[in-house]
Scaffold this motif. Structure first.
Motif, PDB file in Angstrom:
ATOM      1  N   UNK A 179       6.367   4.542   7.015  1.00 53.16           N
ATOM      2  CA  UNK A 179       6.294   3.104   6.750  1.00 53.16           C
ATOM      3  C   UNK A 179       6.773   2.843   5.333  1.00 53.16           C
ATOM      4  N   UNK A 180       7.425   1.724   5.118  1.00 53.35           N
ATOM      5  CA  UNK A 180       7.875   1.343   3.786  1.00 53.35           C
ATOM      6  C   UNK A 180       7.852  -0.160   3.655  1.00 53.35           C
ATOM      7  N   UNK A 181       7.693  -0.613   2.405  1.00 52.83           N
ATOM      8  CA  UNK A 181       7.658  -2.043   2.181  1.00 52.83           C
ATOM      9  C   UNK A 181       7.145  -2.355   0.800  1.00 52.83           C
ATOM     10  N   UNK A 182       7.026  -3.631   0.466  1.00 54.38           N
ATOM     11  CA  UNK A 182       6.457  -4.017  -0.825  1.00 54.38           C
ATOM     12  C   UNK A 182       5.000  -3.591  -0.914  1.00 54.38           C
ATOM     13  N   UNK A 183       4.507  -3.348  -2.122  1.00 60.04           N
ATOM     14  CA  UNK A 183       3.155  -2.808  -2.268  1.00 60.04           C
ATOM     15  C   UNK A 183       2.074  -3.634  -1.585  1.00 60.04           C
ATOM     16  N   UNK A 184       2.153  -4.943  -1.685  1.00 62.47           N
ATOM     17  CA  UNK A 184       1.105  -5.760  -1.086  1.00 62.47           C
ATOM     18  C   UNK A 184       1.038  -5.557   0.423  1.00 62.47           C
ATOM     19  N   UNK A 185       2.207  -5.426   1.064  1.00 63.69           N
ATOM     20  CA  UNK A 185       2.219  -5.202   2.510  1.00 63.69           C
ATOM     21  C   UNK A 185       1.676  -3.813   2.851  1.00 63.69           C
ATOM     22  N   UNK A 186       2.100  -2.815   2.083  1.00 63.31           N
ATOM     23  CA  UNK A 186       1.672  -1.441   2.373  1.00 63.31           C
ATOM     24  C   UNK A 186       0.171  -1.291   2.187  1.00 63.31           C
ATOM     25  N   UNK A 187      -0.369  -1.854   1.117  1.00 62.67           N
ATOM     26  CA  UNK A 187      -1.764  -1.602   0.784  1.00 62.67           C
ATOM     27  C   UNK A 187      -2.740  -2.597   1.403  1.00 62.67           C
ATOM     28  N   UNK A 188      -2.274  -3.771   1.796  1.00 60.44           N
ATOM     29  CA  UNK A 188      -3.201  -4.748   2.376  1.00 60.44           C
ATOM     30  C   UNK A 188      -2.999  -4.952   3.866  1.00 60.44           C
ATOM     31  N   UNK A 189      -1.805  -4.640   4.374  1.00 60.28           N
ATOM     32  CA  UNK A 189      -1.566  -4.857   5.805  1.00 60.28           C
ATOM     33  C   UNK A 189      -0.718  -3.741   6.398  1.00 60.28           C
ATOM     34  N   UNK A 190      -1.169  -2.472   6.268  1.00 62.52           N
ATOM     35  CA  UNK A 190      -0.402  -1.361   6.853  1.00 62.52           C
ATOM     36  C   UNK A 190      -0.356  -1.498   8.373  1.00 62.52           C
ATOM     37  N   UNK A 191       0.799  -1.182   8.946  1.00 62.35           N
ATOM     38  CA  UNK A 191       0.957  -1.360  10.389  1.00 62.35           C
ATOM     39  C   UNK A 191       0.781  -0.072  11.177  1.00 62.35           C
ATOM     40  N   UNK A 192       1.114   1.079  10.580  1.00 64.90           N
ATOM     41  CA  UNK A 192       1.009   2.333  11.332  1.00 64.90           C
ATOM     42  C   UNK A 192      -0.415   2.874  11.255  1.00 64.90           C
ATOM     43  N   UNK A 193      -0.949   3.366  12.356  1.00 65.60           N
ATOM     44  CA  UNK A 193      -2.300   3.945  12.343  1.00 65.60           C
ATOM     45  C   UNK A 193      -2.439   5.077  11.318  1.00 65.60           C
ATOM     46  N   UNK A 234      -5.190   5.143   8.292  1.00 64.54           N
ATOM     47  CA  UNK A 234      -6.151   6.230   8.098  1.00 64.54           C
ATOM     48  C   UNK A 234      -6.043   6.805   6.695  1.00 64.54           C
ATOM     49  N   UNK A 235      -4.805   7.020   6.241  1.00 62.98           N
ATOM     50  CA  UNK A 235      -4.586   7.591   4.910  1.00 62.98           C
ATOM     51  C   UNK A 235      -5.161   6.698   3.827  1.00 62.98           C
ATOM     52  N   UNK A 236      -4.892   5.419   3.883  1.00 64.94           N
ATOM     53  CA  UNK A 236      -5.388   4.503   2.864  1.00 64.94           C
ATOM     54  C   UNK A 236      -6.892   4.338   2.944  1.00 64.94           C
ATOM     55  N   UNK A 237      -7.443   4.492   4.108  1.00 65.49           N
ATOM     56  CA  UNK A 237      -8.892   4.392   4.249  1.00 65.49           C
ATOM     57  C   UNK A 237      -9.625   5.445   3.467  1.00 65.49           C
ATOM     58  N   UNK A 238      -8.970   6.599   3.241  1.00 64.90           N
ATOM     59  CA  UNK A 238      -9.588   7.659   2.438  1.00 64.90           C
ATOM     60  C   UNK A 238      -9.099   7.604   0.998  1.00 64.90           C
ATOM     61  N   UNK A 239      -7.794   7.359   0.786  1.00 65.34           N
ATOM     62  CA  UNK A 239      -7.232   7.416  -0.568  1.00 65.34           C
ATOM     63  C   UNK A 239      -7.770   6.321  -1.461  1.00 65.34           C
ATOM     64  N   UNK A 240      -7.962   5.132  -0.921  1.00 63.26           N
ATOM     65  CA  UNK A 240      -8.359   4.012  -1.764  1.00 63.26           C
ATOM     66  C   UNK A 240      -9.816   4.070  -2.184  1.00 63.26           C
ATOM     67  N   UNK A 241     -10.559   5.053  -1.669  1.00 60.90           N
ATOM     68  CA  UNK A 241     -11.938   5.206  -2.113  1.00 60.90           C
ATOM     69  C   UNK A 241     -12.025   6.013  -3.394  1.00 60.90           C
TER      70      UNK A 241
END
Length: 262
Positions: free
Chosen positions: A231-245, A249-256
């Motif tokens: 997946x690729x895109x502007x940061x706001x899209x990647x971090x607030x509205x990721x489309x790929x499962x 999942x990755x952001x659910x762990x990394x952002x903690x």
């Protein structure tokens, strides 16, 4: 007339033995753009960034820097590998900052920065030293010019490494996990230097685990997994509205994980 991209990656593939690490990756980086690459360990991020400046030779595909092939010469419609001397001249266009600082231990901070402009570009001693002092001041280390790497903290060594890369006046800067070997209190100073380069319009590709920093400084974020850009895109899209499962999942762990405030 639209300017050509600063970096063009075309169908890049790389395997180590039977293990495929990169699988047909293509993307462009515009001049002055900041691209961050995120993803789990083993996703191929570091291999990709090493292929961009030909530290790793791709099995297939090629990279153009400022419309010129990296590691090859185009002849008769085909790519032919260049000599080591020609490759070195091409690499001079690309600044690289590694996870480990790779400074010459027997040289002072100033001497580390002066070395390549003198040896590779033939710059005069006085001009090289003047430029090195400017760069040390830029990274906040003018007072450490006479210090050896063993006398510097990890964060200070990494800032010297950034200054050393900048001394070659590169067209693009590559950062491969530049803060991952640092103690948390040292990370902020290095990120602040990178932020300053972004503000100055330097074309940059960052491999990073610093999610908040990637969100703040990037124009585009690539999420890599399994040797592909998932997946690729502007940061706001990647971090607030990721489309790929997988990215969700990755952001659910990394952002903690906590990120240094700078």
């Amino acid at each position: 007339m639209t300017a050509s991209p600063m970096v063009q990656v075309h169908e890049l593939s790389k395997s180590f033995g039977d293990t495929s690490v990169l699988s047909g990756i293509s993307f462009d980086v515009a001049r002055g753009q900041v691209v961050s690459m995120i993803g789990p360990s083993g996703a191929g991020k570091s291999t990709l960034i090493r292929c961009i400046n030909h530290l790793e030779r791709p099995d297939d595909g090629y990279v153009l820097i400022d419309s010129e092939p990296m590691g090859y010469r185009l002849r008769g419609g085909d790519l032919h590998e260049v000599s080591n001397a020609e490759l070195g001249a091409s690499r001079a266009k690309v600044g690289m900052v590694f996870q480990s600082y790779n400074l010459f231990s027997h040289m002072t901070a100033l001497e580390n920065i002066v070395f390549a402009p003198r040896a590779v570009k033939g710059m005069g001693e006085a001009a090289a030293r003047s430029r090195a002092m400017e760069l040390l001041d830029r990274v906040g280390l003018a007072a450490k010019a006479r210090s050896y790497p063993s006398q510097l903290s990890g964060g200070q060594q990494q800032r010297v490494a950034i200054a050393r890369a900048l001394a070659m006046d590169p067209l693009v800067m590559l950062f491969d996990e530049a803060t991952s070997a640092l103690d948390p209190e040292m990370v902020g100073d290095v990120l602040e230097v990178i932020r300053g380069l972004a503000n100055d319009g330097m074309t940059m590709i960052l491999v990073t685990h610093e999610m908040q920093f990637a969100r703040e400084v990037s124009d585009v974020v690539f999420f890599l997994d399994g040797g592909r850009i998932v997946e690729q895109g502007p940061p706001e899209a990647i971090f607030t509205a990721p489309t790929s499962p997988r990215l969700q999942t990755f952001l659910g762990t990394s952002l903690t994980r906590p990120t240094p405030i700078i």
